[in-house]
Design a protein around this motif. Structure first.
Motif, PDB file in Angstrom:
ATOM      1  N   TRP A 162       0.831  -1.225  -0.022  1.00  0.00           N
ATOM      2  CA  TRP A 162       0.046  -0.017   0.219  1.00  0.00           C
ATOM      3  C   TRP A 162       0.963   1.326  -0.003  1.00  0.00           C
ATOM      4  O   TRP A 162       0.771   2.191  -0.641  1.00  0.00           O
ATOM      5  N   GLU A 167       0.500   4.489  -2.958  1.00  0.00           N
ATOM      6  CA  GLU A 167      -0.452   5.119  -2.759  1.00  0.00           C
ATOM      7  C   GLU A 167      -0.149   6.533  -3.623  1.00  0.00           C
ATOM      8  O   GLU A 167      -1.038   7.135  -3.814  1.00  0.00           O
ATOM      9  N   TYR A 176      -8.793   7.424  -6.547  1.00  0.00           N
ATOM     10  CA  TYR A 176      -9.468   8.420  -5.548  1.00  0.00           C
ATOM     11  C   TYR A 176     -10.156   9.426  -6.173  1.00  0.00           C
ATOM     12  O   TYR A 176     -11.214   9.906  -5.849  1.00  0.00           O
ATOM     13  N   ARG A 204     -11.639   9.156  -2.116  1.00  0.00           N
ATOM     14  CA  ARG A 204     -10.785   8.653  -1.254  1.00  0.00           C
ATOM     15  C   ARG A 204     -11.378   7.854  -0.030  1.00  0.00           C
ATOM     16  O   ARG A 204     -10.932   6.712   0.360  1.00  0.00           O
ATOM     17  N   GLU A 205     -12.740   8.294   0.431  1.00  0.00           N
ATOM     18  CA  GLU A 205     -13.085   7.731   1.674  1.00  0.00           C
ATOM     19  C   GLU A 205     -13.694   6.128   1.265  1.00  0.00           C
ATOM     20  O   GLU A 205     -13.724   5.214   1.967  1.00  0.00           O
ATOM     21  N   LYS A 253     -10.816   3.701   0.741  1.00  0.00           N
ATOM     22  CA  LYS A 253     -10.248   3.199   1.756  1.00  0.00           C
ATOM     23  C   LYS A 253     -10.998   2.299   2.822  1.00  0.00           C
ATOM     24  O   LYS A 253     -10.659   1.390   3.357  1.00  0.00           O
ATOM     25  N   ARG A 259      -4.382   4.942   8.595  1.00  0.00           N
ATOM     26  CA  ARG A 259      -4.158   5.408   7.237  1.00  0.00           C
ATOM     27  C   ARG A 259      -5.521   5.816   6.646  1.00  0.00           C
ATOM     28  O   ARG A 259      -5.872   6.648   5.622  1.00  0.00           O
ATOM     29  N   VAL A 260      -6.609   4.841   6.997  1.00  0.00           N
ATOM     30  CA  VAL A 260      -7.869   5.249   6.531  1.00  0.00           C
ATOM     31  C   VAL A 260      -8.348   6.397   6.838  1.00  0.00           C
ATOM     32  O   VAL A 260      -9.494   7.174   6.201  1.00  0.00           O
TER      33      VAL A 260
END
Length: 674
Positions: A304, A308, A317, A322-323, A326, A384-385
């Motif tokens: 990852w 990224e 993304y 993005r949300e 993730k 990270r998320v």
């Protein structure tokens, strides 16, 4: 031709597949490669367990486990300022459990080779000083760690830590440069050399000291080979400015890295204070067999981090958000991790048969320790998320709380439950750390909540139900344990499907993701096969620039054009080669490029850039923002790399030699008749 705004560099998309599918396929592929590379270590580890558990009694094997934990702690301490700071400065990411994206969007060095050389020099200085201190304090350290004098063992453990620190730095260079196969191959060298060195020494009667000495010497040999292979990534140089930046960035992760190491490795040290040496040896064997989920968690995080920043992830993304992206990564991480724990539970009794007869009681511990490894990875994934402005502050606080809770509960649970208390305390500490991160960060920082709660709740219900069925079945029907385990294995995927932990609408994208993982390239054909179909001028341009034998400045002078125009013409040539656009248009004689050609010039500079991937990603982000299709950019980049990788025997890279007496050969300039 002119335009007020840059237009997309191609008249059509590079590929019809979704960036999300391609990005998922790529991270899956890299994760699988890392897992396979780590599993390739497995036979050496199992061989080590099989041999050493027969050559060493449980008490000595337990001491060896404590000394390896001590060496691992020293390795972590040595690398905090050097490894993490170096990688953040050079690549914008760090090692798997250090919160890789804390420097996301931060400035990167413009001299990566010099910065890597400086990082190696700093690491050498740190490990030399640390090893000297350990050599002097060896009598005291041995009494604190082993409760008896073992000066030589402490010194060999310190030497193993020193070489291990250098190894972590040098081998991860391959990963950061997105060379997963090379990284995985070299990652197997250390255990290979360590086992080859330690087993003969133990067999010759050197005992614990022989195992430590063989590990230290084998690791040193692996470091030398890794540096030799990646020598072009380093410069024999030292820069005080690089050293200052490395130290500054490395200092930010000191607390979470140390605390997470405590959470990951303190269980066996805590167990040693409340249990006999034989119990420690049994627990160590269980930990070795339970590392498959740990391998997966580490591989997932390793894949990852450097990807990224890449083009595919950024395109994903932009396409899916993005949300949402993730949240899917979190869910599928847990699905994969829990699946591995279920399989470990089923196979535990068979795995312990590989160890000596004194270690058979390790079987019930294996799935419990494996679940703790999954929880460890979950904490890092959550960091990270869930975005947070004060990420490192909360990351550090959560790691501290997890470590303190683990230590506090171990004092209670280990005397009460024995070896089972150690992984339970670890799970409780990590669970509290995860809950703190989710609750505090989302409420205090008002960060978004990227969770698919229904699917996660379904997964938790499945695990709880199957654990209850297994416990009840083995209690009421001891003779039918095999049938109970078979029921668990068959029921698990059926329940995953029935409760929609994997939704029906995800099946088709997952199949596409699997295909993308098998076939990493975006392009559908090999562009080099079209080289003979191009005109001589286009072929000359492509082969001259991708062979590395003709300098850009020399070719621009020879053609009488600027560097920008040469880059733009190169981009058009690669596009023609890959069938992503029409034949190259004739360039007018105007000294200034129009907006489209300027964008092509940026794209050409990116395609020919020799910088590490982290530096190229910065350029790629700017090009995508300007209007280039991300998938087209990737496909053009793949075409250039294929051209550069063509065997020398198949290239026609060198300029045509003039015929004697005929004068110099005139290289055609685009837009002019020869």
């Amino acid at each position: 031709m002119s335009s007020s705004t840059p237009a997309p560099a191609s008249p059509r998309r590079a590929h019809s597949r979704s960036p999300a599918t391609l990005a998922g396929g790529r991270i899956t592929r890299h994760t699988i490669i890392y897992v396979l590379g780590t599993l390739a270590v497995g036979p050496f580890s199992i061989f080590s367990v099989v041999v050493l558990t027969r050559l060493l009694p449980p008490v000595q094997y337990g001491e060896l486990a404590l000394l390896f934990v001590f060496a691992g702690f020293l390795t972590t301490i040595y690398n905090i300022g050097s490894l993490h700071g170096t990688f953040m400065w050079v690549y914008g990411a760090s090692e798997g459990d250090a919160g890789d994206d804390v420097e996301s969007g931060g400035k990167l060095t413009t001299t990566p080779r010099r910065a890597l050389g400086t990082g190696v020099a700093i690491t050498l200085a740190i490990v030399s000083a640390g090893t000297l201190v350990c050599f002097v304090l060896a009598p005291t350290l041995s009494r604190l760690l082993l409760s008896h004098s073992a000066v030589t063992s402490i010194r060999w453990a310190a030497a193993s830590a020193a070489t291990g620190s250098l190894w972590r730095l040098t081998v991860n260079v391959f990963r950061m440069e997105r060379r997963p196969i090379t990284f995985s191959t070299f990652n197997a060298l250390r255990p290979l050399f360590a086992v080859a060195g330690s087993v003969p020494l133990v067999a010759l009667g050197y005992g614990v000291n022989g195992a430590l000495a063989g590990t230290a010497l084998g690791t040193l040999l692996a470091v030398v080979i890794a540096v030799a292979i990646a020598r072009r990534s380093y410069a024999l140089a030292f820069s005080w400015s690089d050293a200052a930046e490395i130290t500054r960035r490395g200092a930010r992760v000191v607390v979470p890295v140390v605390m997470l190491y405590v959470v990951h490795s303190a269980d066996i040290v805590l167990l040693s204070h409340y249990a006999a040496g034989g119990v420690i040896g049994v627990y160590r064997v269980a930990s070795r067999f339970a590392t498959v989920p740990s391998y997966f968690a580490s591989a997932f995080l390793m894949a990852w981090a450097p990807m990224e920043r890449g083009v595919l992830f950024q395109a994903t993304y932009r396409e899916r958000g993005r949300e949402r992206t993730k949240a899917s990564l979190l869910t599928y991480y847990l699905v994969a991790g829990v699946t591995l724990v279920v399989l470990l539970d089923v196979a535990a009794n068979g795995l312990v048969l590989l160890a000596g007869e004194d270690y058979r009681s390790a079987a019930p511990l294996i799935p419990l320790i494996g679940l703790a490894f999954v929880a460890y990875g979950l904490y890092v994934v959550l960091v990270r998320v869930i975005p947070a402005e004060r990420r490192m502050l909360w990351y550090s606080i959560g790691a501290i709380i997890a470590a303190l809770v683990q230590i506090g509960l171990s004092v209670i649970l280990i005397p009460w439950l024995g070896a089972y208390g150690a992984p339970l305390a670890t799970l409780a500490g990590l669970a509290l750390g995860c809950m703190l991160w989710v609750s505090v960060v989302t409420r205090v920082e008002h960060a978004p909540f990227p969770f698919e709660l229904g699917r996660l709740a379904g997964l938790a219900a499945i695990v709880a139900a199957l654990a209850a069925v297994q416990a009840l079945g083995e209690t009421l029907w001891p003779a039918g344990r095999a049938a109970v385990l078979a029921l668990v294995v068959l029921a698990y995927p059926a329940l995953i499907w029935k409760l929609r932990v994997i939704p029906r609408e995800h099946v088709r994208p997952l199949l596409g993701l699997a295909r993308a993982a098998i076939r990493e390239r975006v392009g559908t054909h090999n562009p080099t096969e079209r080289l003979p179909l191009l005109d001589a001028d286009t072929r000359e341009l492509l082969t001259s620039l991708t062979s590395g034998r003709v300098a850009l400045a020399a070719l621009a002078d020879r053609r009488g054009v600027t560097h920008e125009r040469l880059h733009a013409d190169f981009t058009a040539a690669v596009r023609e080669l890959t069938e992503l656009g029409p034949s190259r248009p004739e360039l007018d004689a105007a000294p200034e490029l129009d907006a489209r050609s300027k964008l092509d010039a940026q794209l050409g500079a990116y395609l020919l850039s020799p910088e590490p991937e982290a530096q190229r990603d910065v350029i790629a982000s700017e090009i995508i923002e300007a209007g280039v299709d991300p998938l087209e950019l990737i496909q053009l980049d793949e075409a250039v790399k294929r051209l550069q990788a063509r065997p020398a025997t198949r290239r026609r890279w060198t300029p045509r030699k003039p015929v004697r007496g005929a004068g110099p050969v005139q290289v055609p300039v685009p837009g002019q008749q020869p």
